[in-house]
Design a protein around this motif. Structure first.
Motif, short mmCIF file in Angstrom:
data_model
loop_
_atom_site.label_atom_id
_atom_site.label_comp_id
_atom_site.label_asym_id
_atom_site.label_seq_id
_atom_site.Cartn_x
_atom_site.Cartn_y
_atom_site.Cartn_z
N ASN A 42 0.87 -1.28 -0.10
CA ASN A 42 -0.07 0.19 -0.11
C ASN A 42 0.96 1.03 0.05
OD1 ASN A 42 -2.73 -1.04 0.08
ND2 ASN A 42 -3.04 -0.89 2.09
N ASP A 161 -15.55 -4.73 3.75
CA ASP A 161 -14.57 -5.80 3.68
C ASP A 161 -14.41 -6.34 4.86
OD1 ASP A 161 -13.50 -3.64 4.83
OD2 ASP A 161 -11.96 -3.56 3.28
N MET A 258 -12.52 -3.08 -4.22
CA MET A 258 -11.35 -3.45 -4.95
C MET A 258 -11.38 -4.07 -6.05
SD MET A 258 -8.56 -2.61 -2.97
CE MET A 258 -7.31 -3.35 -3.41
N VAL A 276 -12.07 2.95 -2.70
CA VAL A 276 -11.25 2.08 -3.27
C VAL A 276 -10.11 1.62 -1.80
CG1 VAL A 276 -9.37 1.02 -4.55
CG2 VAL A 276 -11.14 2.63 -5.47
N SER A 277 -10.24 0.52 -1.13
CA SER A 277 -9.42 0.45 0.12
C SER A 277 -9.70 -1.25 0.09
CB SER A 277 -10.39 1.06 1.01
OG SER A 277 -9.71 0.75 2.40
N ASN A 278 -8.36 -1.61 0.77
CA ASN A 278 -8.11 -2.91 1.33
C ASN A 278 -8.06 -3.19 2.68
OD1 ASN A 278 -5.44 -2.10 1.81
ND2 ASN A 278 -4.74 -2.74 -0.18
N SER A 290 -4.02 -0.31 -2.78
CA SER A 290 -5.11 0.24 -3.34
C SER A 290 -4.77 1.18 -4.37
CB SER A 290 -5.55 1.35 -1.98
OG SER A 290 -6.04 0.52 -1.01
N ALA A 293 -5.02 -0.75 -7.53
CA ALA A 293 -6.32 -1.02 -7.80
C ALA A 293 -7.42 0.37 -8.44
CB ALA A 293 -7.42 -1.66 -6.55
#
Length: 386
Positions: A42, A161, A258, A276-278, A290, A293
């Protein structure tokens, strides 16, 4: 003793926070799941994006001002929802919200906060955002949403998530709980954190403020893992989002996207923005960063919905890179927590100032005067992650 005036970057805050915050809470913020590969990428993937420096361009008058979901912001940055923030520094969520309000950016309160929704409303004068998890107890969710309405929250951020919790090895080894359990290891570590201990002794906010006293039948509210296993709903689906949207009735932001297909499905819900986030690399280890993606997702939805991103942002330059690749806004989590843990509200303010200055100066070197006009052309290899 490090002076706040000597802090020049977010990394400086991290180093101070590591000294001042108890190990289990510092590690909670500064860790990812399993191998922590996604957590590290990230941050490092941002550095792969190089800027095009331009010269002899009139850059005298510059502006970072823009909007996020129709809200005027001083720069395209909001403070992300982060759990246990009040364990990084006493009354941490209140201090962060006050600093964000003064600076002119949004603050997002997590469901898993130490300070409650009502605490933030009592200490701020402008609307803030509230982040919601989808839980098995729909009655409790409904009460949370109604409390957010009563507190005049201007947007609801639904995190998608965390249907199940990623394994975070440091939390397991540290026996993460709030407040810390009085084990010998914890007590010895707390003896080395007198500033933190003094602050916590002066506040009554040491548990999950949005949960304790508001829900029955929870066996252990001190344990984040226990609460997650008991209450977070693995059956979450898009029908839940429709139900939440109708119940909320206001601006809705969906966090944790994602994949481009999921982004298109999010558009169909009528949400106002997606993030947009993990989850800061704290859920699916092995997922892309992120920033990697972001371009595909931004391209997939076009102008149908606002696209924001979080994960790995440690500077204003990272914010500019995200904007160049299609983000209309960004959220900062660890950068906020490091500055808060190191110096409290003054640290958060200083951190935001540093990010704004880095963003402004870098934008100027790229020959742009308005953040709204930034696009992929400021990057040498804008298709790096396409």
């Amino acid at each position: 003793m490090t002076e706040l005036s000597k802090i020049t970057c977010i990394e400086d805050f991290r180093a101070v926070a590591k000294r001042r915050v108890p190990r289990m809470f510092y590690d909670y913020a500064d860790s990812g799941s399993w191998t922590e590969g996604t957590y590290r990428s990230n941050e490092t993937d941002f550095q792969k994006l190089k800027f095009r420096q331009r010269v002899a361009v009139d850059i005298e008058k510059r502006s970072l001002r823009t909007t996020m979901a129709g809200i005027d912001v001083a720069m395209p940055v909001a403070i992300a929802p982060t759990g246990l923030t009040g364990m990084q520094h006493a009354d941490g969520e209140i201090l962060g919200a006050k600093a964000a309000e003064k600076f002119g950016i949004p603050f997002t309160l997590s469901t898993m906060s130490i300070c409650s929704i009502e605490d933030i409303a009592a200490h701020t004068s402008r609307p803030f955002w509230f982040q919601l998890y989808v839980m098995r107890d729909k009655g409790f969710m409904e009460r949370l949403i109604n409390r957010a309405k009563a507190a005049n929250c201007s947007a609801l951020v639904v995190t998608l998530d965390l249907q199940v919790m990623g394994q975070r090895n440091k939390d397991i080894k540290n026996g993460l709980s709030t407040p810390p359990k009085p084990t010998l290891v914890n007590l010895l570590n707390l003896l080395t954190k007198p500033r933190w201990c003094l602050g916590m002794a002066g506040t009554k906010r040491r548990e999950f403020g949005n949960i304790v006293g508001h829900v029955e039948g929870i066996s252990d509210t001190s344990s984040l893992a226990s609460w997650t296993n008991e209450q977070f709903d693995p059956s979450l689906n898009w029908n839940d989002i429709e139900w939440i949207k109708k119940l909320w009735g206001g601006k809705l932001i969906l966090k944790g996207i994602m994949d481009a297909e999921d982004a298109r499905l999010a558009v169909e819900t009528g949400a106002d923005a997606i993030v947009v986030s993990n989850h800061g690399g704290r859920q699916l280890d092995g997922a892309p960063s992120s920033i990697a993606a972001l371009p595909r997702i931004a391209q997939a939805v076009g102008n149908d919905i606002e696209v924001w991103m979080d994960g790995g942002i440690r500077s204003g330059q990272d914010v500019l890179r995200a904007v160049a690749l299609g983000a209309k806004g960004t959220l900062i989590g660890r950068s906020f927590l490091y500055s808060l843990g190191a110096f409290g509200e003054a640290g958060v303010t200083r951190g935001l100032q540093l990010i704004a200055n880095e963003l402004d100066v870098t934008m100027a070197f790229c020959g742009r005067t308005a953040i709204k006009d930034v696009d992929r052309s400021i990057l040498l290899e804008p298709d790096l992650f396409d």
